[in-house]
Design a protein around this motif. Structure first.
Motif, PDB file in Angstrom:
ATOM      1  N   TRP A   1       7.498   2.785 -16.083  1.00 44.10           N
ATOM      2  CA  TRP A   1       6.179   2.156 -16.044  1.00 44.10           C
ATOM      3  C   TRP A   1       5.104   3.232 -16.063  1.00 44.10           C
ATOM      4  O   TRP A   1       5.238   4.276 -15.415  1.00 44.10           O
TER       5      TRP A   1
ATOM      6  N   GLU B   1       1.293   4.625 -15.055  1.00 46.48           N
ATOM      7  CA  GLU B   1       0.507   4.502 -13.813  1.00 46.48           C
ATOM      8  C   GLU B   1      -0.291   3.203 -13.822  1.00 46.48           C
ATOM      9  O   GLU B   1      -0.384   2.517 -12.803  1.00 46.48           O
ATOM     10  N   ALA B   2      -0.872   2.854 -14.967  1.00 43.84           N
ATOM     11  CA  ALA B   2      -1.659   1.619 -15.072  1.00 43.84           C
ATOM     12  C   ALA B   2      -0.777   0.388 -14.853  1.00 43.84           C
ATOM     13  O   ALA B   2      -1.180  -0.563 -14.168  1.00 43.84           O
ATOM     14  N   GLU B   3       0.423   0.413 -15.434  1.00 42.28           N
ATOM     15  CA  GLU B   3       1.337  -0.718 -15.246  1.00 42.28           C
ATOM     16  C   GLU B   3       1.786  -0.832 -13.792  1.00 42.28           C
ATOM     17  O   GLU B   3       1.848  -1.938 -13.243  1.00 42.28           O
ATOM     18  N   ARG B   4       2.077   0.316 -13.166  1.00 44.34           N
ATOM     19  CA  ARG B   4       2.468   0.277 -11.754  1.00 44.34           C
ATOM     20  C   ARG B   4       1.356  -0.330 -10.898  1.00 44.34           C
ATOM     21  O   ARG B   4       1.617  -1.168 -10.035  1.00 44.34           O
ATOM     22  N   ALA B   5       0.142   0.103 -11.151  1.00 50.50           N
ATOM     23  CA  ALA B   5      -1.002  -0.415 -10.386  1.00 50.50           C
ATOM     24  C   ALA B   5      -1.148  -1.920 -10.602  1.00 50.50           C
ATOM     25  O   ALA B   5      -1.389  -2.673  -9.648  1.00 50.50           O
ATOM     26  N   GLU B   6      -0.996  -2.362 -11.829  1.00 50.20           N
ATOM     27  CA  GLU B   6      -1.123  -3.790 -12.133  1.00 50.20           C
ATOM     28  C   GLU B   6      -0.007  -4.600 -11.448  1.00 50.20           C
ATOM     29  O   GLU B   6      -0.269  -5.672 -10.881  1.00 50.20           O
TER      30      GLU B   6
ATOM     31  N   GLU C   1       0.839  -1.208   0.000  1.00 53.32           N
ATOM     32  CA  GLU C   1       0.000   0.000   0.000  1.00 53.32           C
ATOM     33  C   GLU C   1       0.871   1.254   0.000  1.00 53.32           C
ATOM     34  O   GLU C   1       0.567   2.233  -0.699  1.00 53.32           O
TER      35      GLU C   1
ATOM     36  N   ARG D   1       1.972   1.940  -3.396  1.00 57.86           N
ATOM     37  CA  ARG D   1       0.874   2.513  -4.204  1.00 57.86           C
ATOM     38  C   ARG D   1       0.781   4.028  -4.012  1.00 57.86           C
ATOM     39  O   ARG D   1       0.426   4.755  -4.927  1.00 57.86           O
ATOM     40  N   ARG D   2       1.052   4.489  -2.802  1.00 59.96           N
ATOM     41  CA  ARG D   2       0.899   5.908  -2.462  1.00 59.96           C
ATOM     42  C   ARG D   2       2.119   6.754  -2.835  1.00 59.96           C
ATOM     43  O   ARG D   2       2.059   7.985  -2.756  1.00 59.96           O
TER      44      ARG D   2
ATOM     45  N   LEU E   1       1.650  -3.816  -8.720  1.00 58.84           N
ATOM     46  CA  LEU E   1       1.397  -3.855  -7.278  1.00 58.84           C
ATOM     47  C   LEU E   1       0.209  -4.750  -6.945  1.00 58.84           C
ATOM     48  O   LEU E   1       0.219  -5.448  -5.922  1.00 58.84           O
ATOM     49  N   ASP E   2      -0.811  -4.767  -7.816  1.00 58.59           N
ATOM     50  CA  ASP E   2      -1.926  -5.709  -7.624  1.00 58.59           C
ATOM     51  C   ASP E   2      -1.427  -7.149  -7.703  1.00 58.59           C
ATOM     52  O   ASP E   2      -1.833  -8.000  -6.909  1.00 58.59           O
TER      53      ASP E   2
END
Length: 190
Positions: free
Chosen positions: A162, A164-169, A88, A91-92, A171-172
């Motif tokens: 990366w 933003e979408a790739e970073r989120a993916e 988390e 993510r922040r 980390l998911d």
């Protein structure tokens, strides 16, 4: 006899970060100018460049640990809460756009000073032990933590851009690995 004026050490350490980010090297004169104090004032609390860097390392570790702990709080009572908190926290984080120059300068200083690396090494060992202690499965937690730290290293070093979408993916995926032990979806057999 007048008392010596005490200067805000955070202001001086903030100046150290800005100087490293801007110049790529640490100069006591540049820190003093950036902080709006004399060089003697900088040296009053910090007797050398190395001492300034050690203070910055200590502050960085303390701030990182506090930030991760605040992110972990939302997972209290869950398996792998410390690891999920660290995910988390990632993510922040605000990544990229040249904002990591101070981090790059600090990494350069760490590479040249075993004692400074020792502070980070000790903290990482404490983090690792805490993650494993709270792990639902130690091997899965270790692997997910290594994936997270590798991702963060790439971001701090600006090695991969990366989106933003790739970073989120990513980390998911790391969170899924931590919670399920795999990224492979289980298929139901009919």
């Amino acid at each position: 006899m007048p008392r010596p004026r005490i200067h805000d050490q955070d202001d001086i350490l903030d100046a150290v970060e800005r100087v490293i980010a801007r110049d790529g090297v640490l100069s006591l004169g540049a820190v003093a100018k950036e902080a709006g104090v004399s060089k003697a004032t900088v040296l009053y609390e910090h007797t050398s460049k190395r001492d300034l860097l050690a203070a910055l390392v200590a502050r960085t570790i303390e701030a990182d640990n506090a930030f991760n702990a605040s992110c972990e709080a939302q997972f209290a009572g869950e398996p792998d809460a410390p690891l999920l908190g660290r995910i988390e926290a990632a993510r922040r984080m605000q990544w990229g756009d040249g904002g990591n120059a101070a981090v790059l300068g600090l990494i350069s200083a760490l590479m040249q000073d075993e004692a400074l690396r020792g502070a980070f090494r000790s903290n990482q060992e404490t983090v690792r032990a805490g993650l494993i202690e709270e792990a639902a499965d130690a091997r899965t937690t270790r692997l997910a933590w290594l994936a997270l730290e590798g991702f963060k290293f790439q971001q701090h070093m600006e090695l991969v851009a990366w989106s933003e979408a790739e970073r989120a993916e990513i980390l998911d995926d790391i969170a899924t690995l931590a919670q399920k032990g795999t990224l492979i979806e289980e298929s139901s057999s009919d």
